[in-house]
Design a protein around this motif. Structure first.
Motif, PDB file in Angstrom:
ATOM      1  N   LEU A 131       0.827  -1.212   0.000  1.00 53.57           N
ATOM      2  CA  LEU A 131       0.000   0.000   0.000  1.00 53.57           C
ATOM      3  C   LEU A 131       0.861   1.262   0.000  1.00 53.57           C
ATOM      4  O   LEU A 131       0.568   2.244  -0.693  1.00 53.57           O
ATOM      5  CB  LEU A 131      -0.921   0.000   1.229  1.00 53.57           C
TER       6      LEU A 131
ATOM      7  N   THR B 272       2.375   1.697  -3.378  1.00 57.26           N
ATOM      8  CA  THR B 272       1.340   2.137  -4.322  1.00 57.26           C
ATOM      9  C   THR B 272       1.045   3.624  -4.156  1.00 57.26           C
ATOM     10  O   THR B 272       0.937   4.375  -5.131  1.00 57.26           O
ATOM     11  CB  THR B 272       0.057   1.324  -4.101  1.00 57.26           C
ATOM     12  N   ALA B 273       0.895   4.056  -2.852  1.00 52.31           N
ATOM     13  CA  ALA B 273       0.626   5.476  -2.595  1.00 52.31           C
ATOM     14  C   ALA B 273       1.777   6.345  -3.076  1.00 52.31           C
ATOM     15  O   ALA B 273       1.575   7.423  -3.670  1.00 52.31           O
ATOM     16  CB  ALA B 273       0.382   5.701  -1.097  1.00 52.31           C
TER      17      ALA B 273
END
Length: 649
Positions: free
Chosen positions: A32, A35-36
């Motif tokens: 995550l 991805t961010a």
């Protein structure tokens, strides 16, 4: 007895499962985060790339404010009476400089910066926003400017630039009319309020302080521009980018009705005398001359007048900072007899009435005096000779209210919208005025009237009002309004010829003009003796009226003195009003010589010279004056009658 190893499979499986769960959870969080991070990098590098490229350029380039050229002020012929000149100055960008004092010390090694200037710089720094530059030197010579400019790389935050400064080619001739520009004060900034213009913080900018410069300041300012420059980390200019510059827009050109030749001639003939001169065009009210003397050099106020010099100007008894044409009010003396005569004629007074002047006239137990024993006079000769006794009696016969009503029709007691501040209305007294304003003695007494009849007592006027009065007499009663500003930019201001006709019987106007002709052109007239009012322009002659206004009491123990004797402050004021040509009036003039003595002696010769300048500049008047070389000696052109206007009453 043998022992076999025991393996607990359930415990191992449980530990492995916990490890896998934790790895999966941490991997999810890491995924995550990556991805961010990827999405944010994509936004910065793709979606917002143009925005951050602009911000990066802003860090590299700056816009330096460029003040616009201030609008020119011209006379009626296009002569510049307020213009701009180049000025070399040194600016300090103090938000870039780490040690201001050390930087100024370095600059002082190249150009002189006196202690007083250092103190001024300190005050300017305290009063100026950090982002605004401060001028540490101005009005530099080319050598001084070059010395600093060459060393600019060694002086971070110091800029040598060429700007513009206001310049008044005629110095003091127009100072009271067009005023001057000066540094922006804290009061000026406060007056701007929320509409604070960045220009006001620029060290080279000046704001209008008086006259036309003040009243039309916004129109004269123009709009600022910007100069795009590339700077390094300490604010030093590396290179310029002319393609990115924003052009400054000059202020509007203001065209006045004044005539530079007439105005300068007025100051010249006033010389060392204190006073004023106003010239109007009788046809449209254009002000060709609005002079106050002595004057001051407006250029000195642009640079900043030292305190001791300003104090000397304010202490000088002849008050050079005071506009005597508009702001000062004086008793009009015998020039006011023109209004008394018209008021009397309008109310049925017979101009053939004769009064005998033996130099004194009694009312009750008080005796009023005249300059001379004029003998028996009718109204026309009383105007010509300026007989006080005649007008004592005339004023008593008609009363102050009728006199005041006529005087106001001719512009006395009025302020005119000429586009600059400072006018004082003076006073045209009547019984209603005294009831309202003289609380300790509100009753109009019979003894108040004789003084009013000769332009003394409560009466007070300024030079512009008397010139307006004279113009309205000259043109037959057209109520012209004085006009000073002809145009601002492309916008022409309304003419002063649009006023209504003064409600006066035409025959009475003709009678007064005939008497004013006699003042100058007939034996016995106050302007005839000695030829002080002779134009010597062939068929073109003047008509006028003198006035001597008492400034102080002549009683024993007082410091008043009649005429031009005694201490200057105690002498009478000298007035003269005139118009010309007498048979076809075009120009009217009013001249005041403060404490000058007798009007016919002190003011009349000055009015003559000022009037001659106006007449000789007029092509139509010159055509009347100039005669062919083969014309008989003394002959006048047939189109130029030189006889007096007919007295029809």
């Amino acid at each position: 007895m043998s022992h076999e190893p025991q393996i607990y499979f359930d415990e191992v499986n449980e530990r492995q499962g916990m490890f896998h769960r934790r790895s999966l959870l941490l991997g999810g969080f890491a995924g995550l985060g990556l991805t961010a991070l990827g999405l944010r990098l994509s936004q910065l590098q793709v979606a917002d790339a143009a925005r951050y490229q602009t911000l990066s350029a802003s860090n590299q380039f700056n816009f330096r404010l460029v003040p616009p050229p201030r609008g020119l002020i011209l006379d009626r012929d296009g002569v510049e009476i307020a213009s701009n000149r180049p000025e070399f100055r040194i600016l300090l960008q103090r938000d870039v400089v780490e040690d201001v004092d050390a930087t100024i010390d370095k600059v002082a090694e190249l150009i002189p910066i006196p202690p007083a200037k250092r103190r001024q710089i300190a005050r300017d720094i305290a009063d100026t926003p950090p982002a605004s530059p401060v001028a540490i030197a101005a009005d530099l010579t080319w050598d001084e400017f070059s010395r600093v400019n060459v060393r600019a790389p060694e002086l971070p935050g110091v800029t040598a630039e060429m700007g513009e400064a206001r310049f008044y080619p005629y110095a003091g001739a127009f100072a009271h009319v067009i005023g001057y520009v000066s540094r922006v004060s804290a009061d000026d900034l406060k007056a701007e309020g929320d509409a604070d213009d960045p220009l006001l913080h620029h060290p080279g900018f000046r704001i209008g302080k008086q006259g036309v410069e003040k009243s039309l300041d916004l129109q004269l300012r123009g709009r600022a521009g910007g100069r795009k420059v590339e700077v390094d980390s300490v604010g030093r200019v590396i290179r310029e980018d002319p393609d990115g510059d924003i052009r400054a827009q000059p202020g509007d050109v203001v065209k006045l009705t004044l005539d530079a030749d007439i105005q300068n001639r007025a100051l010249e003939v006033l010389g060392m005398d204190s006073g004023a001169a106003v010239v109007l065009d009788c046809r449209n009210g254009d002000i060709l001359c609005l002079a106050s003397n002595p004057s001051f050099d407006a250029n000195a106020f642009v640079r900043g007048v030292p305190g001791d010099v300003y104090a000397e100007l304010t202490r000088f008894e002849r008050k050079p900072l005071f506009n005597k044409a508009l702001t000062a009010n004086y008793p009009p003396g015998s020039t006011y007899k023109t209004m008394v005569a018209l008021a009397a004629l309008e109310h049925g007074y017979d101009p053939a009435t004769v009064h005998v002047c033996n130099r004194s006239w009694a009312l009750g137990n008080h005796v009023f005096h005249c300059d001379k024993a004029h003998g028996a006079c009718d109204m026309r000769h009383a105007i010509m000779k300026s007989c006080d006794v005649y007008f004592f009696s005339t004023a008593m016969a008609i009363g102050p209210d009728r006199i005041a009503a006529v005087a106001r029709r001719f512009g006395l007691g009025e302020t005119f919208d000429i586009g600059i501040p400072g006018q004082k209305p003076g006073l045209v007294p009547d019984t209603a005025w005294k009831r309202a304003h003289v609380r300790h003695d509100p009753v109009w007494h019979p003894g108040d009237t004789p003084s009013v009849g000769i332009g003394q007592g409560f009466v007070s006027v300024n030079a512009l009002q008397l010139a307006t009065m004279c113009a309205r007499i000259a043109n037959g009663g057209a109520a012209v309004k004085p006009r000073l500003i002809h145009a601002v930019g492309e916008q022409v201001r309304p003419s002063g010829a649009d006023g209504a006709q003064v409600e006066i019987t035409p025959e009475h106007m003709s009678f007064l003009r005939s008497a004013m002709y006699g003042v100058i052109n007939e034996p016995g007239g106050t302007g005839f003796e000695g030829g002080s009012c002779k134009l010597n322009l062939g068929p073109v002659v003047m008509a006028g009226k003198s006035g001597t206004a008492q400034a102080h009491s002549y009683a024993a123990g007082s410091h008043g003195a009649h005429g031009a004797q005694g201490a200057w402050l105690g002498r009478d004021h000298a007035w003269f009003i005139a118009y010309a040509p007498a048979d076809a009036p075009r120009y009217a003039v009013a001249v005041l010589v403060e404490h000058g003595g007798f009007g016919a002696e002190a003011s009349a010769p000055k009015a003559r010279e000022i009037m001659k300048t106006a007449l000789l500049k007029d092509p139509e008047i010159r055509a009347r004056i100039e005669q062919p070389l083969d014309a008989p000696e003394g002959a006048a052109p047939s189109s130029a009658p030189s006889s007096a206007p007919e007295a029809t009453t």
